[in-house]
Write an enzyme that holds these catalytic residues in place. Structure first.
Site, short mmCIF file in Angstrom:
data_model
loop_
_atom_site.label_atom_id
_atom_site.label_comp_id
_atom_site.label_asym_id
_atom_site.label_seq_id
_atom_site.Cartn_x
_atom_site.Cartn_y
_atom_site.Cartn_z
N ASP A 55 48.22 -93.01 -22.38
CA ASP A 55 48.82 -91.84 -21.72
C ASP A 55 48.16 -91.56 -20.37
O ASP A 55 48.81 -91.10 -19.44
CB ASP A 55 48.76 -90.60 -22.63
CG ASP A 55 49.95 -89.68 -22.38
OD1 ASP A 55 51.06 -90.21 -22.19
OD2 ASP A 55 49.78 -88.46 -22.36
N GLU A 149 58.41 -83.48 -19.54
CA GLU A 149 57.48 -82.39 -19.83
C GLU A 149 57.85 -81.70 -21.16
O GLU A 149 56.97 -81.38 -21.97
CB GLU A 149 57.48 -81.36 -18.70
CG GLU A 149 57.01 -81.89 -17.34
CD GLU A 149 55.50 -82.16 -17.28
OE1 GLU A 149 54.97 -82.80 -18.19
OE2 GLU A 149 54.88 -81.73 -16.29
N GLU A 228 60.26 -92.10 -24.78
CA GLU A 228 59.23 -91.30 -25.45
C GLU A 228 59.03 -91.78 -26.90
O GLU A 228 57.89 -91.87 -27.37
CB GLU A 228 59.57 -89.81 -25.41
CG GLU A 228 59.47 -89.18 -24.02
CD GLU A 228 58.02 -89.02 -23.52
OE1 GLU A 228 57.09 -89.05 -24.34
OE2 GLU A 228 57.83 -88.90 -22.29
C1 LIG Z 1 54.47 -90.39 -22.35
C2 LIG Z 1 54.27 -89.01 -21.84
N1 LIG Z 1 55.32 -88.19 -21.73
C3 LIG Z 1 55.16 -86.93 -21.27
C4 LIG Z 1 53.93 -86.46 -20.88
C5 LIG Z 1 53.78 -85.04 -20.42
N2 LIG Z 1 53.72 -84.96 -19.01
C6 LIG Z 1 52.56 -84.96 -18.36
O1 LIG Z 1 51.47 -84.98 -18.89
C7 LIG Z 1 52.84 -87.34 -20.99
N3 LIG Z 1 51.59 -86.98 -20.67
N4 LIG Z 1 53.04 -88.60 -21.50
#
Ligand SMILES: Cc1ncc(CNC=O)c(N)n1
Length: 239
Positions: A55, A149, A228
């Site tokens: 991440d 987000e 996601e």
């Molecule tokens: C894979 C993924 N999706 C969304 C977010 C959230 N946005 C920023 O932090 C994140 N950190 N990672």
């Protein structure tokens, strides 16, 4: 299609209409087994550490994407609604987030400089990069921005609900995206996206361009949800 989008917009906005339409994939992204394992305290710590390293790489890419959305907001809207401030606030949050990732990585013994992006992460990052092009409409980009987000906000807020078994050492992680301030910020992004999507829908009725924008925003929203799910799968080691 245009009449429908417009009519539905009266009942909470284009985004909610799309989320109802694509409910299964939305649930898949926001109630993933990885999140449910955090929530019930059965999470595997090697999965968590894998997610953390991956991440961090993603967030660095996401900063560049956020910057591209900021430029579009500045260029394409009159900004009397203050869109740029909302996006800039999000970017300030990302600045803190990067520092937080570094701190958290050292706490968990994750070596960020040695972390290599895995396939699902690479694919997601390439997707983001394609959306940074000046050709991509602001409406499409802000819809994607909101969706990325919102998935984290919904997922981690779920782990903080009463009567959950989220381990104490993961509470802070969940707070990062599950806190009320982040929820408010996601709501602001959603309002911007809905406003622009409704405008695209009006333009369509008026015989101006708009159909492409609406279709593309919906398609890219679904793609975000799919990426996601793949990202969570990767973290669990199932992809
Ligand atoms: C894979 C993924 N999706 C969304 C977010 C959230 N946005 C920023 O932090 C994140 N950190 N990672």
């Amino acid at each position: 299609m245009e009449g429908k989008a417009k009519e539905e917009a009266g009942k909470g906005g284009v985004i909610d209409t799309w989320l109802r339409k694509h409910r299964l994939i939305y649930i898949g992204a926001t109630r993933h087994p990885f999140i449910l394992a955090i929530r019930d305290g059965t999470v595997n710590y090697s999965s968590f550490k894998k997610w953390l390293g991956q991440d961090y790489i993603f967030v660095r890419e996401f900063v560049a994407f956020a910057a591209s959305v900021l430029v579009k907001a500045w260029k394409e809207s009159d900004d009397s609604k203050g869109d740029t401030e909302v996006i800039l606030g999000g970017m300030a949050g990302l600045h803190d987030e990067i520092a937080w990732f570094k701190k958290e990585a050292s706490k968990w013994g994750v070596e960020l400089s040695e972390t290599v992006p895995q396939k699902a992460n690479q694919v997601y990052c390439r997707f983001l990069e394609s959306l940074m092009s000046p050709e991509v409409d602001y409406t499409v980009a802000i819809t994607v921005f909101w969706a990325i987000e919102a998935v984290y906000q919904e997922s981690f807020a779920h782990c903080l609900e009463p009567d959950t078994n989220t381990p104490p050492e993961l509470q802070e992680v969940c707070q990062r995206w599950g806190n009320d301030g982040f929820g408010q910020y996601c709501h602001s992004l959603k309002k911007i996206a809905n406003r622009l999507l409704e405008k695209a829908s009006d333009d369509l009725i008026m015989g101006k361009a708009g159909d492409d924008v609406l279709k593309k925003a919906e398609v890219e929203l679904i793609r975000v949800l799919e990426h996601e799910v793949e990202f969570w799968n990767m973290s669990r080691g199932t992809a």
